[in-house]
Motif scaffolding. Structure first.
Motif, short mmCIF file in Angstrom:
data_model
loop_
_atom_site.label_atom_id
_atom_site.label_comp_id
_atom_site.label_asym_id
_atom_site.label_seq_id
_atom_site.Cartn_x
_atom_site.Cartn_y
_atom_site.Cartn_z
N LEU A 277 76.03 17.38 -5.95
CA LEU A 277 75.90 16.15 -4.89
C LEU A 277 77.09 16.31 -3.94
O LEU A 277 76.76 15.93 -2.71
CB LEU A 277 76.18 14.87 -5.87
N LEU A 278 78.43 16.36 -4.33
CA LEU A 278 79.52 16.57 -3.45
C LEU A 278 79.78 18.03 -3.29
O LEU A 278 81.09 18.50 -2.94
CB LEU A 278 80.60 15.78 -3.85
N GLY A 279 79.15 18.86 -3.34
CA GLY A 279 79.61 20.44 -3.33
C GLY A 279 79.59 20.92 -4.76
O GLY A 279 78.61 21.58 -5.23
N PRO A 280 80.95 21.40 -5.25
CA PRO A 280 81.00 21.84 -6.58
C PRO A 280 80.44 20.78 -7.56
O PRO A 280 80.54 19.54 -7.23
CB PRO A 280 82.57 22.11 -6.60
N PHE A 281 80.09 21.31 -8.60
CA PHE A 281 79.81 20.32 -9.94
C PHE A 281 80.83 19.79 -10.15
O PHE A 281 81.94 20.12 -10.48
CB PHE A 281 79.37 21.38 -10.99
N GLY A 282 80.75 18.37 -10.40
CA GLY A 282 81.68 17.56 -10.76
C GLY A 282 81.40 16.12 -11.59
O GLY A 282 80.29 16.23 -12.18
N ILE A 283 82.16 15.56 -12.14
CA ILE A 283 81.99 14.31 -13.00
C ILE A 283 80.93 13.52 -12.22
O ILE A 283 79.92 13.04 -13.22
CB ILE A 283 83.32 13.39 -12.83
N VAL A 284 80.78 13.23 -11.08
CA VAL A 284 79.58 12.62 -10.57
C VAL A 284 78.34 13.18 -10.82
O VAL A 284 77.43 12.40 -11.12
CB VAL A 284 79.83 12.49 -8.94
N ASP A 285 78.16 14.59 -10.89
CA ASP A 285 77.14 15.37 -11.52
C ASP A 285 76.84 14.82 -13.03
O ASP A 285 75.55 14.85 -13.09
CB ASP A 285 77.07 16.74 -11.00
N ALA A 286 77.76 14.85 -13.71
CA ALA A 286 77.60 14.47 -14.86
C ALA A 286 76.91 13.32 -15.23
O ALA A 286 76.27 12.89 -16.14
CB ALA A 286 78.90 15.09 -15.80
N SER B 246 74.13 14.59 2.32
CA SER B 246 74.32 14.92 3.72
C SER B 246 75.62 14.73 4.23
O SER B 246 76.18 15.48 5.28
CB SER B 246 73.50 13.64 4.28
N ARG B 247 76.61 14.17 3.65
CA ARG B 247 78.02 13.78 3.93
C ARG B 247 78.94 14.89 3.29
O ARG B 247 79.76 15.33 4.43
CB ARG B 247 78.60 12.33 3.53
N PHE B 248 78.61 15.09 2.19
CA PHE B 248 79.73 15.99 1.59
C PHE B 248 79.21 17.33 0.67
O PHE B 248 79.85 18.13 0.38
CB PHE B 248 80.48 15.12 0.36
N GLY B 249 77.91 17.35 0.66
CA GLY B 249 77.16 18.49 -0.28
C GLY B 249 77.32 19.77 0.44
O GLY B 249 76.60 20.73 -0.15
#
Length: 309
Positions: A156-165, A147-150
């Protein structure tokens, strides 16, 4: 630059190994993988040959060894300037780092009661109030992130990143244990399960009959890995899982899933049973620190949070 080798645990059991492996596959980094079967009498000694902590995953890059999944992800992001590893926006980056570390160090009850099993056929399991609180916290993280960054992308935060891994193995858990989710979380679980690298991981996990240590081999592109997996099993693997509220994480192959509770990953990284022997593995002659790791290609090391030149 010397090649990369990632030492991981059994793909059916090792959620921590999946995290850096997924980041590397997503970005197309060429690497060799060494799979060490977990929960075997010789497991600990085999891991100690490569990892000073006695745990997997561990990344080998020249003479450098990096262990702990989050540390591996950050090293890869810095060394190879992986785009989108952490968000550019300071607020989003702070949020991403906070929840990635929360995932790395928390959710013990969820891990204990719903052990990772990549090929588990969806089925519910009893969940305590403590594990239920962990599930609610993950759902809240995903909902807030989207909701805030996606809005800038599909992850989760737009592009695939470490947080998604870091959260991808939790998505597999939620699918395998048929956890009731809202629309936002269900959409995210479906996106994780449809990632080509996740499909490749699950298919490889299904072929671990029984799991055994595999020799180092160059990681194959997803399509080649799928073809090889389909040829190696007597029963064909369907191209796509049947749609469901939370799709099943395993292909329709012969029963291969381990019994529930055979293994969990309560610790920071996979640790097989047995005493920890702190003998220094990979004894080598001392060399100057500056020569331990070959310098990266290019004139400089660019911060991984900066945009490409």
């Amino acid at each position: 630059m010397s090649g990369l080798t990632l030492c991981i645990g059994s793909k059916n059991l090792s959620s921590w190994s999946l995290r850096p492996w997924l980041l590397m596959r997503h970005h197309g980094l060429p690497f060799k993988e060494i799979v060490v079967a977990l929960d075997r009498p010789e497991t600990h000694e085999r891991i100690l040959e490569r990892s000073p902590s006695g745990r997997v995953p561990v990344l080998l890059h020249g003479r450098l060894r990096v262990w702990e999944s989050l540390a591996i992800c950050e090293y890869l992001a810095e060394t190879f300037a992986l785009p989108g590893a952490w968000p550019m926006d300071p607020a989003a980056r702070a949020f991403a780092r906070s929840v990635a570390h929360e995932m790395h160090s928390g959710f013990a009850d969820l891990r204990r009661e719903l052990p990772f099993n990549a090929t588990r056929r969806p089925a519910t399991a009893p969940v305590s109030a403590a594990a239920g609180a962990d599930i609610d916290r993950v759902r809240a993280i995903w909902s807030e992130a989207r909701s805030r960054f996606g809005w800038q992308g599909d992850w989760l935060l737009g592009p695939f990143g470490i947080v998604d891994a870091m959260f991808a193995p939790v998505a597999l858990r939620f699918a395998g244990y048929a956890i009731s989710l809202g629309p936002t979380e269900t959409e995210y679980v479906q996106r994780v399960l449809k990632h080509p690298a996740i499909e490749e991981w699950i298919e490889a996990a299904a072929l671990e009959q029984p799991a055994r240590e595999a020799p180092a081999a160059l990681a194959e592109p997803p399509q080649k890995a799928k073809t090889r997996a389909a040829e190696a099993t007597a029963e064909p693997v369907p191209a796509k899982a049947q749609p469901a509220a939370v799709p099943p994480p395993a292909p329709a192959v012969a029963a291969v899933a381990a019994a529930d509770g055979d293994h969990d990953d309560i610790g920071e990284d996979e640790m097989p049973p047995g005493p920890v022997k702190r003998t220094p593995p990979l004894q080598q002659k001392a060399r100057p620190v500056a020569k331990d790791v070959p310098p990266p290609a290019g004139d400089r090391v660019r911060s991984f949070i900066l945009p490409p030149d």
